[in-house]
Write a protein that holds these residues in place. Structure first.
Motif, PDB file in Angstrom:
ATOM      1  N   ASP A  63     -11.755  -3.018  25.132  1.00 56.68           N
ATOM      2  CA  ASP A  63     -11.003  -4.259  24.997  1.00 56.68           C
ATOM      3  C   ASP A  63     -10.523  -4.681  26.384  1.00 56.68           C
ATOM      4  N   PRO A  64     -10.904  -5.862  26.880  1.00 49.74           N
ATOM      5  CA  PRO A  64     -10.494  -6.274  28.221  1.00 49.74           C
ATOM      6  C   PRO A  64      -8.981  -6.423  28.368  1.00 49.74           C
ATOM      7  N   ALA A  65      -8.238  -6.649  27.286  1.00 51.66           N
ATOM      8  CA  ALA A  65      -6.791  -6.819  27.355  1.00 51.66           C
ATOM      9  C   ALA A  65      -6.055  -5.483  27.318  1.00 51.66           C
ATOM     10  N   SER A  66      -6.775  -4.397  27.028  1.00 46.95           N
ATOM     11  CA  SER A  66      -6.146  -3.091  26.886  1.00 46.95           C
ATOM     12  C   SER A  66      -5.961  -2.417  28.251  1.00 46.95           C
ATOM     13  N   LEU A  67      -4.972  -1.546  28.345  1.00 48.10           N
ATOM     14  CA  LEU A  67      -4.741  -0.758  29.565  1.00 48.10           C
ATOM     15  C   LEU A  67      -5.599   0.499  29.586  1.00 48.10           C
ATOM     16  N   ILE A  68      -6.179   0.847  28.458  1.00 48.82           N
ATOM     17  CA  ILE A  68      -7.002   2.056  28.344  1.00 48.82           C
ATOM     18  C   ILE A  68      -8.477   1.647  28.364  1.00 48.82           C
TER      19      ILE A  68
END
Length: 117
Positions: A63-68
């Motif tokens: 997910d591009p919005a995720s930090l992981i």
């Protein structure tokens, strides 16, 4: 003298009768066009490629919005017959002492039975 890592290349490029005095080994035309390119080397390389399998990457959707971020996972895909061959070789390498002692014992019993007849 060449290093051991280059020996396979020398075998690959071997040609009878042309000695390179500067390099100290038989020189040859490069490639499969050489009449002395050994069929055994070609067969061995194909068997090795079959036995080693094909390396692949399992890519996860991040997910591009995720930090992981999950990194791709490398794995090796084997042909079904290579899996069986690897299992047999692995069994032999783990239990070779038992395999050979069993073979010797069975041969000894067979020879004893033949001697009694």
């Amino acid at each position: 003298m060449t290093s051991p890592s280059c020996w396979f290349d020398e075998i690959d490029n071997f040609h009878h009768g042309t000695f390179d005095a500067v390099r100290g080994y038989f020189a040859a035309p490069v490639g499969r066009g050489s009449p002395f390119h050994s069929l055994g080397i070609i067969v061995f390389s194909r068997i090795k490629r079959w036995y080693d399998g094909e390396s692949k990457l399992h890519v996860f959707e991040n997910d591009p919005a995720s930090l992981i971020a999950i990194m791709p996972l490398p794995y090796t895909k084997y042909h079904w017959s290579a899996k069986i061959a690897r299992a047999i070789v692995g069994f032999y390498l783990r239990h070779w002492q038992w395999v050979w002692s069993t073979i010797i014992a069975i041969l000894g019993l067979y020879i004893a039975v033949l001697a009694l007849k």
